[in-house]
Design a protein around this motif. Sequence first.
Motif, PDB file in Angstrom:
ATOM      1  N   LEU A   1      43.355  38.887  44.503  1.00  0.00           N
ATOM      2  CA  LEU A   1      42.738  39.773  43.660  1.00  0.00           C
ATOM      3  C   LEU A   1      42.381  38.917  42.362  1.00  0.00           C
ATOM      4  O   LEU A   1      43.094  38.501  41.591  1.00  0.00           O
ATOM      5  CB  LEU A   1      43.558  40.927  43.173  1.00  0.00           C
ATOM      6  CG  LEU A   1      44.174  41.585  44.446  1.00  0.00           C
ATOM      7  CD1 LEU A   1      45.126  42.514  43.932  1.00  0.00           C
ATOM      8  CD2 LEU A   1      43.015  42.693  44.863  1.00  0.00           C
ATOM      9  N   PHE A   2      40.767  39.052  41.966  1.00  0.00           N
ATOM     10  CA  PHE A   2      40.482  38.350  40.867  1.00  0.00           C
ATOM     11  C   PHE A   2      40.550  38.944  39.628  1.00  0.00           C
ATOM     12  O   PHE A   2      40.226  40.014  39.718  1.00  0.00           O
ATOM     13  CB  PHE A   2      38.988  38.110  40.976  1.00  0.00           C
ATOM     14  CG  PHE A   2      38.476  37.359  39.773  1.00  0.00           C
ATOM     15  CD1 PHE A   2      37.722  37.751  38.941  1.00  0.00           C
ATOM     16  CD2 PHE A   2      38.810  35.726  39.603  1.00  0.00           C
ATOM     17  CE1 PHE A   2      37.234  37.346  37.510  1.00  0.00           C
ATOM     18  CE2 PHE A   2      38.181  35.346  38.398  1.00  0.00           C
ATOM     19  CZ  PHE A   2      37.309  35.932  37.371  1.00  0.00           C
ATOM     20  N   THR A   3      41.524  38.449  38.772  1.00  0.00           N
ATOM     21  CA  THR A   3      41.775  39.258  37.338  1.00  0.00           C
ATOM     22  C   THR A   3      41.689  38.295  36.314  1.00  0.00           C
ATOM     23  O   THR A   3      42.077  37.076  36.687  1.00  0.00           O
ATOM     24  CB  THR A   3      43.027  40.013  37.456  1.00  0.00           C
ATOM     25  OG1 THR A   3      44.120  39.011  37.933  1.00  0.00           O
ATOM     26  CG2 THR A   3      43.164  40.990  38.700  1.00  0.00           C
ATOM     27  N   PHE A   4      41.703  38.747  35.021  1.00  0.00           N
ATOM     28  CA  PHE A   4      41.873  37.939  33.982  1.00  0.00           C
ATOM     29  C   PHE A   4      43.543  38.313  33.497  1.00  0.00           C
ATOM     30  O   PHE A   4      43.788  39.411  33.894  1.00  0.00           O
ATOM     31  CB  PHE A   4      41.219  38.374  32.687  1.00  0.00           C
ATOM     32  CG  PHE A   4      39.601  38.179  33.135  1.00  0.00           C
ATOM     33  CD1 PHE A   4      38.790  39.322  33.465  1.00  0.00           C
ATOM     34  CD2 PHE A   4      38.820  37.130  32.522  1.00  0.00           C
ATOM     35  CE1 PHE A   4      37.422  39.081  33.647  1.00  0.00           C
ATOM     36  CE2 PHE A   4      37.658  36.927  32.809  1.00  0.00           C
ATOM     37  CZ  PHE A   4      36.946  37.766  33.544  1.00  0.00           C
ATOM     38  N   GLN A   5      43.791  37.122  32.916  1.00  0.00           N
ATOM     39  CA  GLN A   5      45.328  37.715  32.205  1.00  0.00           C
ATOM     40  C   GLN A   5      45.236  38.130  31.003  1.00  0.00           C
ATOM     41  O   GLN A   5      44.549  37.794  30.146  1.00  0.00           O
ATOM     42  CB  GLN A   5      46.169  36.333  32.362  1.00  0.00           C
ATOM     43  CG  GLN A   5      46.644  35.804  33.483  1.00  0.00           C
ATOM     44  CD  GLN A   5      47.357  34.345  33.317  1.00  0.00           C
ATOM     45  OE1 GLN A   5      47.121  33.458  32.370  1.00  0.00           O
ATOM     46  NE2 GLN A   5      48.265  34.056  34.283  1.00  0.00           N
TER      47      GLN A   5
END
Lengths: 1057, 475
Positions: free
Chosen positions: A685-689
């Motif tokens: 899952l591509f996400t920003f922190q």
Amino acid sequence: MKTKLKGILTLLIAFVVHISYAQTKTISGAVSDDTGPLPGVSIQVKGTNTGTETDFDGKYSIKAKPGDILIFSFVGMQPVSRTVGSSSTIDVTLKQDNVLEEVVVTGVASGTSRKKIGVAVNSVKAEDLQDAGAQSIDQALQGKIAGTVIQSTSGQPGQQQNIVLRAIGSLNSSQPMILIDGIEVSSSQNSVGGASNLSSRLSDIDFTNVERVETISGAAAGTIYGAQGANGVINIITKKGKAGKIKININTNLGINQAIADDRMRRSTLHRYSTNAQGLIVDTSGTPVTQLNGSAQYLAVDVNERTVGTTQLGSQGINDTPFAEQTFDATDVLFKNALSLRYGVSASGGSDKIRYLVSGNKTQQESVLVVGEYVKYDARLNLDFDVADNLQITTRFDVINSANDTGTNTDNANASNLINNVFQNLPHVDLFNRNSDGELTVAPDATDPNSVNPFFFREIQNRLDQVNRYITNFNIQYQPFEVLSLNAKYGYDSYVQNFSFFQENQASHIQAQQIPTNRRGAINNLDTQEYFQNLLLSANLALDFEKDLNISAPITSTTTFNFDWRDRFFRQTTTSGINLPEGEFGQFNVNQAATKVFGGVLEQPFRTFGFLINQKFDFGSIAGFSAGLRRDKSNRFGSGKSFTFPRFDAYVNISELLESDTVSGLKLRAAYGEAGIQPLFGQNLFTFQLTTVGSETIASLPSTVANPDLDVEIAKEFEVGTDYRFDFKNESPWLNSIDGSINYFDRKTEGAIFDLGLATSSGTSAISDNAYEISSNGIEASLNINTYKSEDFSWDFGLRFTKSKATLDKIANGLPVVVGDFFVLEEGQEIGAFNVRKVVTSLDETDSQGTPIIATADRDNFTVASSGYVVNKNTGRAVITSETQTLGSTQPDFVMTFLNDFTFNDFVSMSIQLDWFQGMDVYNRAKQWLYNNGLHEETSIPVTIEDPTGTNQTGAFVSYYTSLYNTNVPTSHFIEDGSFLRLRDISFKFKLNNLIKLKEVEQITLTLSGRNLITITDYTGLDPEAARGFGNTFQRGFDEFTHPNVKSYNVGLNITF
Amino acid sequence: MKKINKYALIFITALLIGCDKELSELNIDPNNAIAVPPSTLLTTAQYNFYTLIQGVAINADWGNLMVQQWSQNEFTEDSRYRQDINTFNGTWQTMYASILAELSQSKKLVDDIEIPVNIKNNQKAIIDVMSTQVFGFLTDGFGAIPYTEALGDSPLPAYDSQEVVYKEMLSTLENALSNFSTSSSSFDSGEIIFNGDVSKWIKLTNSLMLRYAMRIADVDADTARKYVIAASNNLISSNSENALFVFEESLPRANPLHRNASPQGGNRDDYAVSELLVTTLNSLGDPRLEKYAKPNNAGIFAGMPFGLSDNDASVLKATTSRPNDAVREATTPHVIISYAEVQFLLAEAYERGFLSGNASDAYNQGITASMNYWNVTDTNAINTYLINNPYNTANWKESIGIQKWLALYMNGFEAWNEWRRLDFPQLSAPAAADISTIPVRMPYPLSETQTNSSQLSKVTSTPGSLTEKVWWDVN
């Protein structure tokens, strides 16, 4: 005449009939096994329909005539035949079936007799798990199973051991699946303050009421578990109640534990500092450093720089001056004796219809390092209902409550690591010195502004881990027709874990400025909730060709359909507060902190399900084969994907063909299977922190980017093996039986997931990808020999052998990946290799490009010292490459266990277990830290260096040793052979009930035992078996002041009424 | 049996379909965001970039040491030029894979949101100017770097020569200026230098263009002149317009050098002011001495000789002067570009004839601005200083070089850039050093030698070299 004959004949017949009729009598008796009367035993008169069963007390009566053969049979027992003679009483004792007849439930689609399985399933019985010193089931299993390498990586209570079944098959996880009675339970390990400070759910599980443990080691048998089966499975089968009178068992154990250190790892007894006329170390003004200042701190030492010819060899001093002050031994100061205590009681019994087992235990384990203990209460209830002849329900409830405050930070050389901080102080520094306030110092030695008093921190810090866990499972077995059996299993495992780190407000301390963090106190809370559910439905169709299909061939067909579903809910909340009121731990909670911070929530939803179809054919008990398919879906795979895993196995019982008395079992089997390992949460899952700074939330890119196309890792395994048993029925008491098994396996993991290194200028330094291929193969063998058996003495010998190697075959882009500075993943290398700089050993050594490391023009300035390393003639500094190399291997060449059991008459028995780990390398980082400032005892070993004038200069030159310290960069000098031989267990059991016969008491056993008593090793750190990187597949064999294991002396008492 | 089979089949299918639907709903990460406001990424990038530039790796352990304004006082390896391909490994990685990647993502997200075109252009222009500063740092330090192929689809980006990079940078700045529009806003929040104030960004962009254009004046005078002229009409024109990155009081966001010296950072006390700095300030009668340094325990300003061995340095540690506390308070800002620097650049532009103006006036203005920035307000003292240290047009490089060196104190990287270019003050490598000349480039990082060696080998066969000059560093 005819009538007369007829009459005589009739008379004769009548007479005979009368005689035969008169001789049919009632035979009665009692049937028991080695623990007591056995109800439910079936007795059949051979060749007739006459039959009965033993009652509640194991008694029976049946009508039969002399000459009839009565067959006594019971599941799991060897059937016994008795011929009716003149006596009317026949008592029978039934014995457990030999190993090849037992029913196995793990790794097979449905319960199958061991004779008829085509895969390798290991089984360990309850009596082999009785090591008194073992504190959890993984410790109890150590060394018992061939192919299962369990390494104790810490002596801290409540931690799990490192378990590898066969070989490392994945870079993400090597943890096998843990089942209780066939249902998966949570075996997670949540960090409670550091990478080596983990709270293990495996340690919750009671192992005193275990009937046996079955394990399967890899994909060949793991296919039926689908996308989680590749790392193997450990199935803990619990004891059930038995019908009959209530049986009570009391089990107590008391042990004294000590840290394992022996004579290894000591600080130097010689130093390099300036001394006065009395030999005391002085500071630059000439004052002895032990003359403490107002803060009860040791003054800063002054290095005695020496002149060695015209060189710089003595510029940092020479370690050759003995201490005139009192010095302290680090391990004496650090470790204390600790007590461990366990007591438990269980009661079991029941009737034909309902059977129960209820038990409760309390376990208490003190820490050898901190003032703290691990206390666990657990209780369980097992119920079996026979609702009808063809419907059985079993259910189990477990309640566990534990509190553990033995946690410390032992994962690296940081300020909270007790072991590190004691060793890194000079030996003359008394860490228990008190200042003018009567308090311990914070920074005891002014020589090093980073000097820290670990005992000060030990007093003001608390780490309390509390766990409340409930596990329930239900098992319904229904057989609507003779050929069809249905089974439903459901398990619900939930726990709440509250971990709290507390540090006292010490702002009023004289040295408060030197407290690096949380000077005014802090509380950090980590609250975790996890619910895990496992549902398993199966239908089994067993057709006997002759009986059910009227085809005359001795074939049975078993078709199985399984559906299993897993769901996990996990939520972790972090809250913390700083600036607390003054006071001790337990007086207030985070609400009283002046600044309260909400640290965030972590949730990890998980759901997966799959089904299995398996078809098996058995030809009598001679041979058989089976084939099957498993298909899985999961929310961790890229969306919409599912994976299919095939399997195939076959066996041949040569012993059935041979019909030899000696060869009671000889089976050849082969299996091929594929199984998977699920990606970790979030890898697809591509996400920003998001982080909160002050009141803002800012976003950033994670350093390893996720990959939405991630697939499951697929392990493909082929195994071939043999199970054998030879019985030598001869007169001699020697060599009565040999049994065991030998397996060879070959495994390939395709698409292993790990960070794939990319050129950082592409904008991503790493991405999670199925970019790796791992292959492994090896042999595991077990051997049991009943070496000697007589009235008074018997000796059983066992051997477990595991040899395996896992290699990283391929990396998608061919680029090596350095992990955590010390480890490297490189194509063609063994997994778990170190990435170090090499200390140069010859003047013309070249680097990987062929360029000489020391330019020819400079060679006159260098020489080979007496230690074999090339050093600079003037400064004494060793030459170290700036390129890194892959060296060493943390995987053992082989692991072997020797088990010996001796019985002396009925009263005393002794068992000895020896574990041998050979060929594993350990990086001794602790020693590297101690090479700085001449702290390690090796730094006072003189070395001879030829100086520029050609004279040999000898001395423990600190500049030489500090150059090997190499500012803590990974260096080849610190890779050591960590092979060891350990006396894992030695115990003496005294069956007191054979001496003192008490009514009602069935057995009293007194056990005296010792665990980890003797270790033989060349390793120079505290404990070769303990190493950092728990649950980490390949970052093992790394010792940075890790918590050593404990040796223990135990006494236990077990009484059964 | 048939009936059972049928029901069984229906049951199983229902089970599978039902379970399947829920799986896709669960295929989410509830803890992290898939899309974020682009300003949140900008904040991270800005904070990380300026923290790095002002921090230990680039400022204290490199820049300040390379221009010999600070000396290490115990562990002197960096002063003795013991750097290799490991030294800037983390820096390179953070610059490309964090900062530039975040700026690039931020720009993409700006494109996706629905806002008026002018605001979008302002936002993208700000992001471009930030990216240019990052590439400016990378190329000034390393020379040839991946630029056109970086951050894109190419897994092994090719290296562009510094000439190409500089020209692209200047053109990007020019583009940004044409896109800025003061009649619209930019970021409402998250832009933590000027809080989205476009007029200030315009001045910053022009000042940066002036700096980078002057940098290539010796190798490409025509391009330099063109951009100097373009930049000249709206520059930072007073100390109140200085472009500063302000740090916060709370420790996690405080000035990195402050953190380094704080107990939480390990209570480090690794630096003293250099003997050269003290003697230079003394010989020039410079009132900034007491602002730059702290007297030692005996009340004197005693500089530490630069580049001693570990032992020799630690002997002197106790008696040498530390940098003034004010230069590393928690809130001490990083100077991105100041009015003083702009004046010195203009002085040089006037000297070279790129612009028309009085170099001596600009030089004086620059010194005064620097004095004022450092809280030296006594105009008499300043005037005396100006009279005693006048601009010498015959040795203009020496005049500007030395004053710029002094004015750029605590901006070590830029000080090193200008020292390399102007070659004044005259410095020499210490005797105890590993190499005999002062480093004029940063060594390429280990990660590039390992993961991108095919491209790196096209620009250099000695990635760890410290002595190969970069393109704009002639003589």
